[in-house]
Design a protein around this motif. Structure first.
Motif, PDB file in Angstrom:
ATOM      1  N   ASN A   1     -34.909 -61.237  -6.542  1.00  0.00           N
ATOM      2  CA  ASN A   1     -36.128 -61.269  -5.733  1.00  0.00           C
ATOM      3  C   ASN A   1     -36.835 -62.612  -5.885  1.00  0.00           C
ATOM      4  O   ASN A   1     -36.861 -63.178  -6.976  1.00  0.00           O
TER       5      ASN A   1
ATOM      6  N   LYS B   1     -40.374 -65.072  -4.595  1.00  0.00           N
ATOM      7  CA  LYS B   1     -41.691 -65.173  -3.959  1.00  0.00           C
ATOM      8  C   LYS B   1     -41.664 -66.329  -2.962  1.00  0.00           C
ATOM      9  O   LYS B   1     -40.762 -67.168  -3.010  1.00  0.00           O
TER      10      LYS B   1
ATOM     11  N   ASN C   1     -41.423 -61.213  -1.526  1.00  0.00           N
ATOM     12  CA  ASN C   1     -40.468 -60.088  -1.457  1.00  0.00           C
ATOM     13  C   ASN C   1     -39.192 -60.443  -0.706  1.00  0.00           C
ATOM     14  O   ASN C   1     -38.624 -59.608  -0.013  1.00  0.00           O
TER      15      ASN C   1
ATOM     16  N   THR D   1     -35.408 -60.940  -0.803  1.00  0.00           N
ATOM     17  CA  THR D   1     -34.345 -60.470  -1.686  1.00  0.00           C
ATOM     18  C   THR D   1     -33.011 -61.000  -1.192  1.00  0.00           C
ATOM     19  O   THR D   1     -32.720 -60.904   0.003  1.00  0.00           O
TER      20      THR D   1
END
Length: 222
Positions: A32, A34, A101, A103
């Motif tokens: 993950n 940011k 979020n 991914t």
């Protein structure tokens, strides 16, 4: 939308994001990120390829003048870092997360090559995809050679129409449902957001297009 370009085939998620499937035998997991987190930079070792599972990724490089050139913005179901399976040892581009979020599912290049060797259908799909990506990059680089920003925007909209567009059977207009923000479109054609807004308004006044946040309509008579 091109099925070659956009992998909706669950098998690819099964291969590259196996943690989502209870019966998968692989151990690698997703990562993950940011907003603005770097996934890799130019000159990093190219030993993995990645699948976007959520969010958006920006791919680009820094030119000789020290300016950032964006070559692609990718969303769910798209692969990047694929040159690692073509023998590239060092990255010649950077990749970073554009949204919180975000991914991605990494897979080691040598593991991917093993899977490709054992699966003809997968290998055809991957290499077809890489050929498609190279053609698209070629179009993008040609686009940036146009000095006139308005021409760059028109050419880019034609490119978007190929990937995300369909013809309205009644009006004959081309409807483009796309995942990009205005800021992202501006960066992809090498201009600022205020300039993009001016150009969009001009093209709307000329009757060339109709522009909404997630939908662009190219008028038939143009």
């Amino acid at each position: 939308m091109s099925s070659i370009w956009y992998f909706e085939d669950v098998n690819l998620f099964n291969i590259m994001c196996p943690h989502k499937y209870k019966d998968a035998g692989h151990s690698h997991s997703s990562k993950n990120y940011k907003k603005n987190d770097i996934i890799y930079t130019e000159d990093d070792t190219a030993d993995k390829i990645y699948l976007v599972s959520n969010g958006k990724i920006k791919i680009g490089y820094i030119n000789e003048e020290g300016e950032e050139v964006i070559s692609a913005i990718l969303s769910k179901g798209e692969i990047f870092g694929e040159k690692a399976i073509l023998g590239e040892e060092k990255r010649n581009e950077f990749a970073l997360a554009l949204e919180n979020n975000t991914t991605i599912c990494p897979i080691a290049a040598d593991e991917m090559l093993e899977l490709i060797r054992g699966n003809r259908e997968l290998s055809l799909k991957i290499y077809k995809f890489i050929g498609f990506r190279l053609k698209r990059l070629e179009r993008r680089l040609k686009l940036l050679l146009f000095k006139d920003t308005k021409t760059r925007l028109k050419e880019y909209l034609n490119e978007l129409a190929l990937d995300y567009g369909y013809k309205n059977a009644v009006s004959g207009d081309t409807v483009i449902k796309h995942p990009f923000t205005q800021r992202e479109i501006a960066s992809l054609i090498g201009t600022s957001r205020p300039t993009l807004n001016i150009l969009i308004n001009e093209l709307q006044e000329e009757g060339y297009l109709q522009f909404d946040r997630k939908e662009i309509i190219l008028k038939k008579h143009h």
